[in-house]
Design a protein around this motif. Structure first.
Motif, mmCIF file in Angstrom:
data_model
loop_
_atom_site.group_PDB
_atom_site.id
_atom_site.type_symbol
_atom_site.label_atom_id
_atom_site.label_comp_id
_atom_site.label_asym_id
_atom_site.label_seq_id
_atom_site.Cartn_x
_atom_site.Cartn_y
_atom_site.Cartn_z
ATOM 1 N N ILE A 153 -0.686 9.750 -3.616
ATOM 2 C CA ILE A 153 -1.899 9.910 -2.805
ATOM 3 C C ILE A 153 -1.633 9.329 -1.424
ATOM 4 O O ILE A 153 -0.752 8.494 -1.260
ATOM 5 C CB ILE A 153 -3.128 9.234 -3.461
ATOM 6 N N PRO A 154 -2.391 9.758 -0.406
ATOM 7 C CA PRO A 154 -2.179 9.221 0.948
ATOM 8 C C PRO A 154 -2.491 7.723 1.020
ATOM 9 O O PRO A 154 -3.331 7.216 0.269
ATOM 10 C CB PRO A 154 -3.173 10.010 1.811
ATOM 11 N N ILE A 155 -1.828 7.034 1.939
ATOM 12 C CA ILE A 155 -2.007 5.586 2.080
ATOM 13 C C ILE A 155 -3.442 5.248 2.485
ATOM 14 O O ILE A 155 -4.002 4.234 2.057
ATOM 15 C CB ILE A 155 -0.978 4.980 3.057
ATOM 16 N N ALA B 209 0.873 4.197 -2.770
ATOM 17 C CA ALA B 209 0.624 5.577 -2.349
ATOM 18 C C ALA B 209 1.740 6.498 -2.842
ATOM 19 O O ALA B 209 1.468 7.583 -3.372
ATOM 20 C CB ALA B 209 0.496 5.650 -0.833
ATOM 21 N N ASP B 210 2.984 6.058 -2.689
ATOM 22 C CA ASP B 210 4.114 6.867 -3.149
ATOM 23 C C ASP B 210 4.134 6.998 -4.661
ATOM 24 O O ASP B 210 4.408 8.074 -5.195
ATOM 25 C CB ASP B 210 5.432 6.259 -2.657
ATOM 26 N N TYR C 64 0.838 -1.201 0.000
ATOM 27 C CA TYR C 64 0.000 0.000 0.000
ATOM 28 C C TYR C 64 0.873 1.251 0.000
ATOM 29 O O TYR C 64 0.561 2.234 -0.664
ATOM 30 C CB TYR C 64 -0.930 0.012 1.209
ATOM 31 N N ARG C 65 1.951 1.229 0.741
ATOM 32 C CA ARG C 65 2.866 2.375 0.819
ATOM 33 C C ARG C 65 3.486 2.652 -0.552
ATOM 34 O O ARG C 65 3.568 3.797 -0.977
ATOM 35 C CB ARG C 65 3.943 2.112 1.871
ATOM 36 N N THR D 281 -6.095 6.807 1.530
ATOM 37 C CA THR D 281 -6.887 6.895 0.302
ATOM 38 C C THR D 281 -6.719 5.632 -0.522
ATOM 39 O O THR D 281 -7.689 5.122 -1.085
ATOM 40 C CB THR D 281 -6.460 8.139 -0.519
ATOM 41 N N VAL D 282 -5.489 5.106 -0.576
ATOM 42 C CA VAL D 282 -5.239 3.853 -1.302
ATOM 43 C C VAL D 282 -6.084 2.741 -0.693
ATOM 44 O O VAL D 282 -6.764 2.000 -1.405
ATOM 45 C CB VAL D 282 -3.739 3.473 -1.256
#
Length: 171
Positions: free
Chosen positions: A137-139, A132-133, A128-129, A141-142
Motif C-alpha cells: 500500500i502507499p506510504i 508500505a512495501d 513506514y516505508r 495510506t500507512v
C-alpha cells in the motif's frame, strides 16, 4: 539467491508469532498461521527479495496468509448459514466486560488492518516505508491509517468513541 539461513529464520519466529497473535487473537491460530506462512515462504524461497528484506517479506506473507484465511472463513460461514439454523449470540459476561477495559482488550477491538499497522511500526520497529512495501500500500495510506488507529485506541482508552471530525460551514 543463497541457501536458507536457519538461524535467521529462527530469530524471526518470535516476532512473526507476536504479529500473527495480534491478528488472530489466539495462540493456537497464530501458530497455525505462522506455520502456513512459513510453508508458503519455503515453497517460494527462490522468489524472495534480497537478504536484507527477509523480515519484511516474511511479515508480508503472514499478513497475506491471514487475509486469505479470513476471506475463506467468511465464505464458508455464508455457505454454512444457508444450511445451518441461525444461532443467537449471547451477551458478554461480566468478566468479559471487565477484561475489555484493559489495554490489550482495547487493542483487540481495533480492526485487523489497524492492529497490524500498530504492531509492525510500534512493536516490530518497521519504518513506514517497510510497512508500505510489505503490505503493498502507499506510504501515505500507512501514515493515515496509523494515525486513525492511534486516535481510535486513545479514544477507546478514555472510555469514549472516536470523535467525528468537526465540520465548518463555508459561505
Amino acid at each position: 539467491m543463497d541457501e536458507l539461513d536457519d538461524e535467521r529464520l529462527r530469530a524471526l519466529l518470535p516476532g512473526l508469532r507476536r504479529f500473527a497473535r495480534s491478528l488472530t487473537g489466539d495462540a493456537a491460530n497464530a501458530d497455525d498461521l505462522v506455520q502456513a506462512a512459513l510453508e508458503r515462504a519455503l515453497r517460494r524461497w527462490a522468489t524472495r527479495r534480497e537478504d536484507d528484506a527477509l523480515q519484511a517479506w516474511l511479515f508480508s506473507i503472514v499478513y497475506r496468509q491471514f487475509l486469505d484465511e479470513h476471506r475463506r472463513a467468511k465464505r464458508w460461514q455464508r455457505v454454512l448459514g444457508l444450511f445451518a439454523p441461525q444461532q443467537h449470540t449471547q451477551s458478554p459476561s461480566a468478566e468479559q466486560v471487565h477484561a475489555g477495559r484493559s489495554m490489550l482488550a482495547l487493542f483487540a477491538q481495533l480492526p485487523a488492518e489497524q492492529r497490524a499497522l500498530l504492531l509492525l511500526v510500534s512493536v516490530e520497529g518497521f519504518s513506514y516505508r517497510e510497512v508500505a512495501d510489505s503490505l503493498g500500500i502507499p506510504i501515505g495510506t500507512v501514515m493515515s491509517r496509523l494515525s486513525r488507529a492511534r486516535e481510535k485506541l486513545r479514544s477507546l482508552g478514555e472510555g469514549g468513541t472516536p470523535a467525528a471530525p468537526a465540520l465548518r460551514v463555508l459561505k
